[in-house]
Design a protein around this motif. Sequence first.
Motif, mmCIF file in Angstrom:
data_model
loop_
_atom_site.group_PDB
_atom_site.id
_atom_site.type_symbol
_atom_site.label_atom_id
_atom_site.label_comp_id
_atom_site.label_asym_id
_atom_site.label_seq_id
_atom_site.Cartn_x
_atom_site.Cartn_y
_atom_site.Cartn_z
ATOM 1 N N SER A 182 44.815 32.026 37.999
ATOM 2 C CA SER A 182 45.871 33.044 38.100
ATOM 3 C C SER A 182 46.292 33.601 36.746
ATOM 4 O O SER A 182 47.418 34.082 36.584
ATOM 5 N N HIS A 183 45.396 33.536 35.774
ATOM 6 C CA HIS A 183 45.680 34.064 34.431
ATOM 7 C C HIS A 183 44.466 34.839 33.904
ATOM 8 O O HIS A 183 43.323 34.551 34.279
ATOM 9 N N PRO A 205 49.612 35.737 32.564
ATOM 10 C CA PRO A 205 49.714 35.602 34.026
ATOM 11 C C PRO A 205 49.398 36.921 34.719
ATOM 12 O O PRO A 205 49.791 37.989 34.244
ATOM 13 N N THR A 257 50.708 38.012 37.187
ATOM 14 C CA THR A 257 51.977 38.579 37.674
ATOM 15 C C THR A 257 52.725 39.337 36.583
ATOM 16 O O THR A 257 53.789 39.912 36.844
ATOM 17 N N LYS A 299 54.278 41.989 34.292
ATOM 18 C CA LYS A 299 54.632 43.359 34.642
ATOM 19 C C LYS A 299 55.444 43.985 33.515
ATOM 20 O O LYS A 299 56.241 43.314 32.862
ATOM 21 N N GLN A 344 52.585 48.641 38.616
ATOM 22 C CA GLN A 344 51.628 47.588 38.930
ATOM 23 C C GLN A 344 51.805 46.357 38.054
ATOM 24 O O GLN A 344 52.324 46.429 36.931
ATOM 25 N N THR A 345 51.337 45.220 38.555
ATOM 26 C CA THR A 345 51.247 43.997 37.757
ATOM 27 C C THR A 345 49.906 44.005 37.026
ATOM 28 O O THR A 345 49.032 44.836 37.303
ATOM 29 N N GLY A 370 47.538 41.867 37.416
ATOM 30 C CA GLY A 370 46.500 41.620 38.412
ATOM 31 C C GLY A 370 46.122 42.871 39.182
ATOM 32 O O GLY A 370 44.943 43.104 39.482
ATOM 33 N N GLU A 371 47.109 43.687 39.492
ATOM 34 C CA GLU A 371 46.850 44.917 40.237
ATOM 35 C C GLU A 371 46.106 45.946 39.388
ATOM 36 O O GLU A 371 45.266 46.695 39.903
#
Length: 325
Positions: free
Chosen positions: A185-186, A201, A203, A205, A211-212, A214-215
């Motif tokens: 998750s990183h 991360p 996540t 933002k 968006q984050t 990841g997005e």
Amino acid sequence: MDQALEANLLISSLHSPARLVDRLTGAANRTCYDWYLRYLDILEKRKVKPGSLISAKDQLRAAMRTWGDRTLESITVLDVADLLKTWTEAGKERMASMVRSRLVDYFREAIAAGWIHHNPAEATKVHGVRTKRQRLTKEMFLAILAQAEQDKQRTWAASAFKLALISGQRREDVASMAPEDVRDSHLHVIQEKTGMMLRLPLTLKIDLLPQTLGEVIEECLAGNIPNPQTFIHARKIALRTQPGQTLRPALITRAFADARDRAGFGNDANPATFHEIRSLSSRLYEATHGKGFAQRLLGHKSANTTDLYLDARGAEWVTIHHKEQ
């Protein structure tokens, strides 16, 4: 160059006998060129990039030609100031500033090694150095991003700009980020310039984007290209580049400059470059998460370096709140 310089210094030393006191104290064996050779070893142990090592040699070349056979401790503030005049009197203040910074580090390491007790470069100043690049504001970034989103030839450009903003990383690092770097998750980043190892991360933002991290990465990979080498990659065949292949950092810089010019921000004497996204990122994160967070994200060991990125150079309005005391 190093061998020729060494030969010239040897010839010079035949006509410059060391003082008796220097021979007795050992200072005669601690010349500027002797320390220059040790300093290069120190830089290599720091694992600086080959290009940075070449720059260091260039920045110290004039000093070694002028002082090479002199004892290190004999160099004074006046000696350094006179050397810097070589560039300031020619209108090359930026070069003078870089040479001064290199000399400060050169003498600082000598102090740490016990060769000398003071740093003659620290007391000098270089006047007239002007900031070259225009700072990137939030409004400018959004306008440039809108232009990039309309670029039908470089469909990867907008994603590259957003990845740079949300990650806060340099051009070369953005260009090399790859799917294999995402785990646990990183996003794992090893900065090319510093070797700093960061885990960001997914996540993560930033206020300016919906968006984050990841997005944004998912957006980069949404082109249905099988097994892309990196997030920012060619989407079609162009100039011998196959779909999925890594793009050269220079192409990302060019895409930003073109979008900037189309947005109307290319007329400044020194318009913002892609690297200014990193400064904008640091300022946005500093406002929401604090200076310490921004420093860790940028991978800076020194808070003073982070301060340079946080300086908006007068490009942003300062809001005064009623409740401030």
